[in-house]
Design an enzyme around this catalytic site. Structure first.
Site, PDB file in Angstrom:
ATOM      1  N   GLU A   1       0.830  -1.213   0.000  1.00  0.00           N
ATOM      2  CA  GLU A   1       0.000   0.000   0.000  1.00  0.00           C
ATOM      3  C   GLU A   1       0.864   1.262   0.000  1.00  0.00           C
ATOM      4  O   GLU A   1       0.521   2.265  -0.627  1.00  0.00           O
ATOM      5  CB  GLU A   1      -0.938   0.012   1.218  1.00  0.00           C
ATOM      6  CG  GLU A   1      -2.002  -1.082   1.211  1.00  0.00           C
ATOM      7  CD  GLU A   1      -2.939  -0.993   0.004  1.00  0.00           C
ATOM      8  OE1 GLU A   1      -3.241   0.124  -0.445  1.00  0.00           O
ATOM      9  OE2 GLU A   1      -3.378  -2.052  -0.485  1.00  0.00           O
TER      10      GLU A   1
ATOM     11  N   ASP B   1       3.758  -4.329  -6.091  1.00  0.00           N
ATOM     12  CA  ASP B   1       4.252  -5.634  -5.626  1.00  0.00           C
ATOM     13  C   ASP B   1       5.780  -5.695  -5.687  1.00  0.00           C
ATOM     14  O   ASP B   1       6.435  -6.093  -4.740  1.00  0.00           O
ATOM     15  CB  ASP B   1       3.719  -6.761  -6.528  1.00  0.00           C
ATOM     16  CG  ASP B   1       2.247  -7.057  -6.290  1.00  0.00           C
ATOM     17  OD1 ASP B   1       1.706  -6.609  -5.264  1.00  0.00           O
ATOM     18  OD2 ASP B   1       1.646  -7.741  -7.146  1.00  0.00           O
TER      19      ASP B   1
HETATM   20 ZN   LIG Z   1      -2.616  -2.314  -4.624  1.00  0.00          ZN
END
Ligand SMILES: [Zn+2]
Length: 233
Positions: A121, A176
Site C-alpha cells: 500500500e 508488488d
Molecule cells: Zn494495490
C-alpha cells in the site's frame, strides 16, 4: 452553410471529446507528479476521515520498521489506521494515510504479513498512484482545485465515500515489485508478499466476493507467481 456549421459543431465536439479522453488524463498524470506533498497529505487525511471515521492507529511498529527501509530524504510519513468494517480491503490515500479494514487485518496475524500489506500500500503513495487516481477520477474538480489553489474544495468532492481508487494497469505490479524490495531493505522476509497475496486470494474465494472484485483482479495468480520469483532472487 448548414453543412459547414454541422462540420464546425462536429469538430468542436470531437475536440472536446479528445480533450476529455486524452487531454485530461495527461493533465491529471502531470499534475499528480508535481503537487506538493503537504497538499497530498491534507487531501489524504480528509479522505481517510471520510472513508473510516472511527479507524484507530494500528501496526505502528511495523510501519516504523518499513519506513526505516525507505530511501534517504523520503518526504512521506505514514499514518496507518485499522477500521472495524469486515470488508477485505485496504485503502491508500494520497500523502500517506492508509486504512486497513478488519477483513484484511484479522487475516494478517503474522507481523511479516502485516508488513507485506503495508509495503504494498505504501508504494501506491510513494509512486503517487493514489494521487493520480484521484486526479483521473475527479479530473475537472482537480483541475479547478489546482487553478484556484484550493485543496479543500477537491477534498469535499473526493471524500464522498470513496473506498476504492482505480489504479492504472501496471500499478499493482509495480507496487508488488517495490514491496518485495522494501521488505528486504527493512529487514522483513520478502517472501511474505506472495504469501499475503495467497491469503487475499483465499479470503476472496471463501467470502464469495462480488464478481466485480474478481474481474478487477484477474491477475492475482500471476502476481503470486511473480512476487515469489522476485523474493527468491
Ligand atoms: Zn494495490
Amino acid at each position: 452553410m448548414l453543412l459547414a456549421l454541422g462540420a464546425l459543431v462536429g469538430a468542436a465536439g470531437f475536440g472536446v471529446y479528445g480533450i476529455w479522453t486524452w487531454g485530461l488524463p495527461w493533465v491529471a498524470d502531470a499534475a499528480a507528479r508535481v503537487v506538493p506533498v503537504e497538499w497530498e497529505q491534507k487531501l489524504g487525511e480528509a479522505m481517510m476521515t471520510s472513508v473510516a471515521p472511527g479507524a484507530q492507529p494500528c501496526w505502528g511498529d511495523v510501519v516504523r520498521q518499513l519506513e526505516g527501509g525507505l530511501p534517504e530524504g523520503n518526504p512521506y510519513r505514514f499514518d496507518v489506521r485499522c477500521a472495524a468494517e469486515k470488508e477485505v480491503n485496504a485503502f491508500a490515500a494520497p500523502g500517506g494515510s492508509i486504512v486497513v479494514f478488519e477483513g484484511i487485518r484479522s487475516r494478517m496475524g503474522r507481523r511479516e504479513l502485516a508488513a507485506a500489506v503495508l509495503a504494498h500500500e505504501m508504494q501506491h503513495v510513494l509512486k503517487r498512484h493514489s494521487m493520480r487516481a484521484v486526479f483521473r477520477g475527479f479530473a475537472l474538480q482537480a483541475l479547478f482545485a489546482v487553478l484556484l489553489g484550493d485543496v479543500s474544495s477537491l477534498g469535499a468532492q473526493v471524500v464522498g465515500g470513496v473506498t476504492a481508487l482505480h489504479y492504472q494497469r501496471g500499478d499493482e505490479e509495480e507496487a508488488d515489485r517495490e514491496a518485495v524490495l522494501l521488505m528486504t531493505r527493512a529487514g522483513f522476509d520478502p517472501r511474505a508478499v506472495s504469501e499475503m497475496l495467497v491469503v487475499l486470494r483465499d479470503a476472496t474465494r471463501e467470502s464469495g466476493a462480488p464478481p466485480e472484485w474478481l474481474s478487477s483482479h484477474p491477475d492475482l495468480e500471476r502476481r503470486i507467481v511473480e512476487t515469489r520469483r522476485l523474493a527468491g532472487r
